[in-house]
Design a protein around this motif. Structure first.
Motif, PDB file in Angstrom:
ATOM      1  N   LEU A   4       0.834  -1.191   0.000  1.00  0.00           N
ATOM      2  CA  LEU A   4       0.000   0.000   0.000  1.00  0.00           C
ATOM      3  C   LEU A   4       0.877   1.253   0.000  1.00  0.00           C
ATOM      4  N   GLU A   5       0.383   2.311  -0.567  1.00  0.00           N
ATOM      5  CA  GLU A   5       1.058   3.603  -0.538  1.00  0.00           C
ATOM      6  C   GLU A   5       0.640   4.320   0.742  1.00  0.00           C
ATOM      7  N   GLU A   6       1.589   4.438   1.679  1.00  0.00           N
ATOM      8  CA  GLU A   6       1.295   4.997   3.003  1.00  0.00           C
ATOM      9  C   GLU A   6       0.627   6.367   2.935  1.00  0.00           C
ATOM     10  N   ASN A   7       1.159   7.243   2.096  1.00  0.00           N
ATOM     11  CA  ASN A   7       0.632   8.608   2.008  1.00  0.00           C
ATOM     12  C   ASN A   7      -0.832   8.638   1.586  1.00  0.00           C
ATOM     13  N   LEU A   8      -1.225   7.737   0.705  1.00  0.00           N
ATOM     14  CA  LEU A   8      -2.584   7.754   0.180  1.00  0.00           C
ATOM     15  C   LEU A   8      -3.609   7.158   1.141  1.00  0.00           C
ATOM     16  N   ILE A   9      -3.136   6.507   2.193  1.00  0.00           N
ATOM     17  CA  ILE A   9      -4.066   5.979   3.196  1.00  0.00           C
ATOM     18  C   ILE A   9      -3.917   6.704   4.533  1.00  0.00           C
ATOM     19  N   GLY A  10      -3.274   7.869   4.499  1.00  0.00           N
ATOM     20  CA  GLY A  10      -3.207   8.704   5.692  1.00  0.00           C
ATOM     21  C   GLY A  10      -2.092   8.396   6.661  1.00  0.00           C
ATOM     22  N   LEU A  11      -1.089   7.666   6.232  1.00  0.00           N
ATOM     23  CA  LEU A  11       0.063   7.376   7.106  1.00  0.00           C
ATOM     24  C   LEU A  11       1.311   8.026   6.513  1.00  0.00           C
ATOM     25  N   SER A  12       1.341   9.348   6.529  1.00  0.00           N
ATOM     26  CA  SER A  12       2.391  10.075   5.829  1.00  0.00           C
ATOM     27  C   SER A  12       3.563  10.476   6.719  1.00  0.00           C
ATOM     28  N   PHE A  13       3.539  10.115   7.997  1.00  0.00           N
ATOM     29  CA  PHE A  13       4.626  10.473   8.914  1.00  0.00           C
ATOM     30  C   PHE A  13       5.363   9.196   9.297  1.00  0.00           C
ATOM     31  N   SER A  14       6.631   9.124   8.943  1.00  0.00           N
ATOM     32  CA  SER A  14       7.417   7.916   9.151  1.00  0.00           C
ATOM     33  C   SER A  14       8.637   8.231  10.012  1.00  0.00           C
ATOM     34  N   THR A  15       8.873   7.406  11.012  1.00  0.00           N
ATOM     35  CA  THR A  15      10.017   7.607  11.896  1.00  0.00           C
ATOM     36  C   THR A  15      10.751   6.283  12.108  1.00  0.00           C
ATOM     37  N   LEU A  42      13.385  11.272  11.973  1.00  0.00           N
ATOM     38  CA  LEU A  42      12.330  11.324  10.959  1.00  0.00           C
ATOM     39  C   LEU A  42      12.838  10.776   9.639  1.00  0.00           C
ATOM     40  N   VAL A  43      11.976  10.081   8.940  1.00  0.00           N
ATOM     41  CA  VAL A  43      12.305   9.599   7.605  1.00  0.00           C
ATOM     42  C   VAL A  43      11.959  10.715   6.624  1.00  0.00           C
ATOM     43  N   MET A  44      12.963  11.187   5.902  1.00  0.00           N
ATOM     44  CA  MET A  44      12.749  12.252   4.934  1.00  0.00           C
ATOM     45  C   MET A  44      12.144  11.706   3.651  1.00  0.00           C
ATOM     46  N   LYS A  45      12.662  10.536   3.223  1.00  0.00           N
ATOM     47  CA  LYS A  45      12.258   9.994   1.933  1.00  0.00           C
ATOM     48  C   LYS A  45      12.629   8.516   1.893  1.00  0.00           C
ATOM     49  N   ASN A  46      11.749   7.687   1.355  1.00  0.00           N
ATOM     50  CA  ASN A  46      12.069   6.282   1.119  1.00  0.00           C
ATOM     51  C   ASN A  46      12.794   6.176  -0.214  1.00  0.00           C
ATOM     52  N   VAL A  47      14.033   5.769  -0.183  1.00  0.00           N
ATOM     53  CA  VAL A  47      14.826   5.628  -1.399  1.00  0.00           C
ATOM     54  C   VAL A  47      14.653   4.216  -1.960  1.00  0.00           C
ATOM     55  N   ILE A  48      14.736   3.215  -1.096  1.00  0.00           N
ATOM     56  CA  ILE A  48      14.514   1.819  -1.478  1.00  0.00           C
ATOM     57  C   ILE A  48      13.500   1.266  -0.486  1.00  0.00           C
ATOM     58  N   SER A  49      12.446   0.686  -1.010  1.00  0.00           N
ATOM     59  CA  SER A  49      11.391   0.171  -0.149  1.00  0.00           C
ATOM     60  C   SER A  49      10.835  -1.109  -0.761  1.00  0.00           C
ATOM     61  N   ASN A  50      10.635  -2.112   0.070  1.00  0.00           N
ATOM     62  CA  ASN A  50      10.032  -3.379  -0.369  1.00  0.00           C
ATOM     63  C   ASN A  50      10.746  -3.995  -1.568  1.00  0.00           C
ATOM     64  N   ARG A  51      12.051  -3.914  -1.576  1.00  0.00           N
ATOM     65  CA  ARG A  51      12.839  -4.505  -2.664  1.00  0.00           C
ATOM     66  C   ARG A  51      12.704  -6.018  -2.627  1.00  0.00           C
ATOM     67  N   ILE A  52      12.646  -6.625  -3.800  1.00  0.00           N
ATOM     68  CA  ILE A  52      12.566  -8.081  -3.859  1.00  0.00           C
ATOM     69  C   ILE A  52      13.907  -8.685  -3.419  1.00  0.00           C
ATOM     70  N   LEU A  53      13.847  -9.897  -2.909  1.00  0.00           N
ATOM     71  CA  LEU A  53      15.070 -10.576  -2.481  1.00  0.00           C
ATOM     72  C   LEU A  53      15.869 -11.014  -3.708  1.00  0.00           C
ATOM     73  N   PRO A  54      17.195 -10.875  -3.668  1.00  0.00           N
ATOM     74  CA  PRO A  54      18.039 -11.155  -4.839  1.00  0.00           C
ATOM     75  C   PRO A  54      18.365 -12.637  -5.012  1.00  0.00           C
ATOM     76  N   ILE A  55      17.355 -13.454  -5.335  1.00  0.00           N
ATOM     77  CA  ILE A  55      17.581 -14.897  -5.415  1.00  0.00           C
ATOM     78  C   ILE A  55      18.126 -15.356  -6.750  1.00  0.00           C
ATOM     79  N   ASN A  56      17.974 -14.569  -7.802  1.00  0.00           N
ATOM     80  CA  ASN A  56      18.477 -14.958  -9.132  1.00  0.00           C
ATOM     81  C   ASN A  56      19.721 -14.178  -9.529  1.00  0.00           C
ATOM     82  N   PHE A  57      20.444 -13.677  -8.558  1.00  0.00           N
ATOM     83  CA  PHE A  57      21.640 -12.915  -8.838  1.00  0.00           C
ATOM     84  C   PHE A  57      22.853 -13.700  -8.366  1.00  0.00           C
ATOM     85  N   PRO A  58      23.996 -13.483  -9.006  1.00  0.00           N
ATOM     86  CA  PRO A  58      25.211 -14.195  -8.556  1.00  0.00           C
ATOM     87  C   PRO A  58      25.588 -13.749  -7.154  1.00  0.00           C
TER      88      PRO A  58
END
Length: 155
Positions: A54-65, A137-153
């Motif tokens: 879910l997009e936190e901001n669009l469901i009213g959870l816009s403050f992240s710490t 305070l979290v200013m910005k999510n740069v990487i979020s919910n990244r998939i696990l690297p199972i097909n990478f060397p």
């Protein structure tokens, strides 16, 4: 786990809503073998479940710490009580026990600063066994919910 299992997992990480037919096509299997492999991955616990993001901001959870927790004691009973208490606070969306100092990292999402202050004063500050809480305070999510690297060397 072979390369086909890894392909199945990679495809499902990208899109957990794939039908078994779509999944089989993407990994190059017929329907029955793909279904058997999927069930085996589920039964083994490798696949823990299916969910949506879910997009936190669009469901009213816009403050992240991020809250760093330093414990008074590291004994089993204290840790158990603390972990049970944080598991009952829905606004803590991720909690990690760390080596060193601090002892825990908590990711908290709420509506706004006032909501965080209330959560902090009413629940976080009274968590069992806590010596110190430090928040940032979290200013910005740069990487979020990244998939696990199972097909990478391996690195």
């Amino acid at each position: 786990m072979d390369n086909i299992d890894k392909k199945i997992l990679s495809e499902l990480q990208l899109n957990g809503r794939l039908s078994i037919t779509e999944l089989a096509e993407k990994v190059g299997l017929s329907l029955s073998p793909c279904h058997r492999r999927l069930r085996t991955l589920e039964d083994s616990g490798i696949i823990k479940g299916y969910s949506i993001q879910l997009e936190e901001n669009l469901i009213g959870l816009s403050f992240s710490t991020i809250v760093f927790v330093t414990m008074k004691n590291g004994d089993k009973k204290t840790i158990s009580h603390f972990e049970e208490a944080i598991s009952n606070i829905a606004h803590i969306i991720q909690a990690q026990r760390l080596f060193g100092d601090p002892d825990y990292l908590l990711h908290v999402v709420v509506k706004d600063l006032i909501s965080f202050q209330k959560l902090y004063d009413r629940k976080l500050s009274s968590l069992p066994g806590v010596q110190r809480l430090t928040s940032t305070l979290v200013m910005k999510n740069v990487i979020s919910n990244r998939i696990l690297p199972i097909n990478f060397p391996p690195v």
